[in-house]
Design an enzyme around this catalytic site. Structure first.
Site, PDB file in Angstrom:
ATOM      1  CE1 TYR A 165      14.435  58.494 -25.088  1.00 38.41           C
ATOM      2  CE2 TYR A 165      12.374  57.229 -25.602  1.00 38.41           C
ATOM      3  CZ  TYR A 165      13.584  57.210 -24.922  1.00 38.41           C
ATOM      4  OH  TYR A 165      13.917  56.330 -23.865  1.00 38.41           O
ATOM      5  CE  LYS A 169      16.387  55.696 -26.501  1.00 40.94           C
ATOM      6  NZ  LYS A 169      17.614  54.999 -25.860  1.00 40.94           N
TER       7      LYS A 169
END
Length: 305
Positions: A165, A169
């Site tokens: 993640y 990001k």
């Protein structure tokens, strides 16, 4: 000055609930026609139903707005292109894109399957790439576009168990920085939002009073600002609980060691100087780092380019 989005057409991905729903409703309340995109899957990306998107469309229509539902998967560029074509066919243009769709597959890196790493990167990063690519030429041609990438504090600062993640990001920050440069002369402005909000992904993680304080609706004003006529360009805006901040990627003054055989040892010994943030700058593009470094050796890179 009130932000008026009348006549603007917006696409919000992952808008069936949580942050995306709050964004879509606020943009609609300010006059935008909204494509409510949501695959309707679980937080890990499994499953799918357009019913969540249709419910948000119904909410928008109930307050007098215009909206259409899309169940396109952001990971499928053909489905995304069809979604954009449908929006253009109905309303004639696309002015705003909010890349909000995402999934979670949290595990420590040692226990994470590569398939789970790829899946998260595919949705967050490539999903944003697919959607942005589908509207990019439209926005350049009409000399107007506002794009928001949803980054995260997990990417900016790290978070245990979120290597997939966080990597995806932070990649969106790099994408935003370059697209902001490439789109600037066409009045296409690209920014990042780093939200802190209570969504289904955070249920069971925080106590209810904190979840209440972090309502998604308290983040959405940042999106409204970033898609407005007067939006900035290439900013990382953090938002949560009604508070708004800006994160920056900076460059310190550093230490000039020259071409010494013990340069590595000197770097370690002088790390406190290298890390000293007094006098740091926010580079306007990638060449600034080289300019700073060469200038210490007496070279003027800017004059040579």
């Amino acid at each position: 000055m009130s932000i008026d989005l009348a006549g603007r057409v917006a696409i919000v991905t992952g808008a069936g609930g949580g942050l995306g729903r709050a964004h879509a409703l606020l943009l609609a309340r300010r006059g935008a026609k909204v494509v409510v995109n949501d695959l309707g899957g679980a937080s890990d990306g499994s499953g799918g139903s357009i019913s969540a998107a249709q419910k948000v469309v119904a909410d928008i229509e109930a307050m007098g707005g215009e909206a259409m539902a899309s169940g396109a998967s952001v990971t499928d560029h053909l489905e995304v292109e069809a979604m954009v074509a449908d929006a253009v066919g109905r309303w004639g243009r696309v002015d705003i894109l909010v890349n909000n769709a995402g999934i979670l597959r949290d595990r420590t890196f040692s226990k994470m399957e590569l398939a789970d790493f790829r899946a998260v990167v595919d949705v967050h990063l490539m999903g944003a790439v697919n959607c942005t690519k589908a509207v990019w030429e439209l926005m350049r041609a009409q000399k107007y576009g506002r794009i928001v990438m949803t980054t995260s504090s997990s990417g900016l600062y790290g978070n245990f168990g979120q290597s997939n993640y966080g990597a995806a990001k932070m990649a969106l920050v790099g994408l935003m920085q370059t697209l902001g440069l490439e789109g600037e002369k066409y009045n296409v402005r690209v920014n990042c939002l780093a939200p802190t909000a209570a969504t289904r992904m955070m249920e069971g993680v925080l106590p209810q009073p904190m979840l209440d304080a972090l309502a998604p609706e308290r983040v959405s004003p940042a999106v409204l600002a970033l898609v407005s006529e007067d939006a900035p360009n290439r900013k990382i805006i953090c938002a949560g609980g009604g508070s708004f901040e800006q994160a920056n990627v900076t460059l310190t003054v550093g230490l000039f060691i020259e071409d010494r055989p013990d340069a590595a040892e000197q770097l370690l010994a002088g790390h406190d100087i290298v890390a000293d943030r007094s006098g740091e700058v926010i580079p306007v593009n990638a060449t600034v780092q080289g300019q700073v470094e060469l200038a210490k050796g007496g070279f003027d890179l800017a004059a040579m380019l």
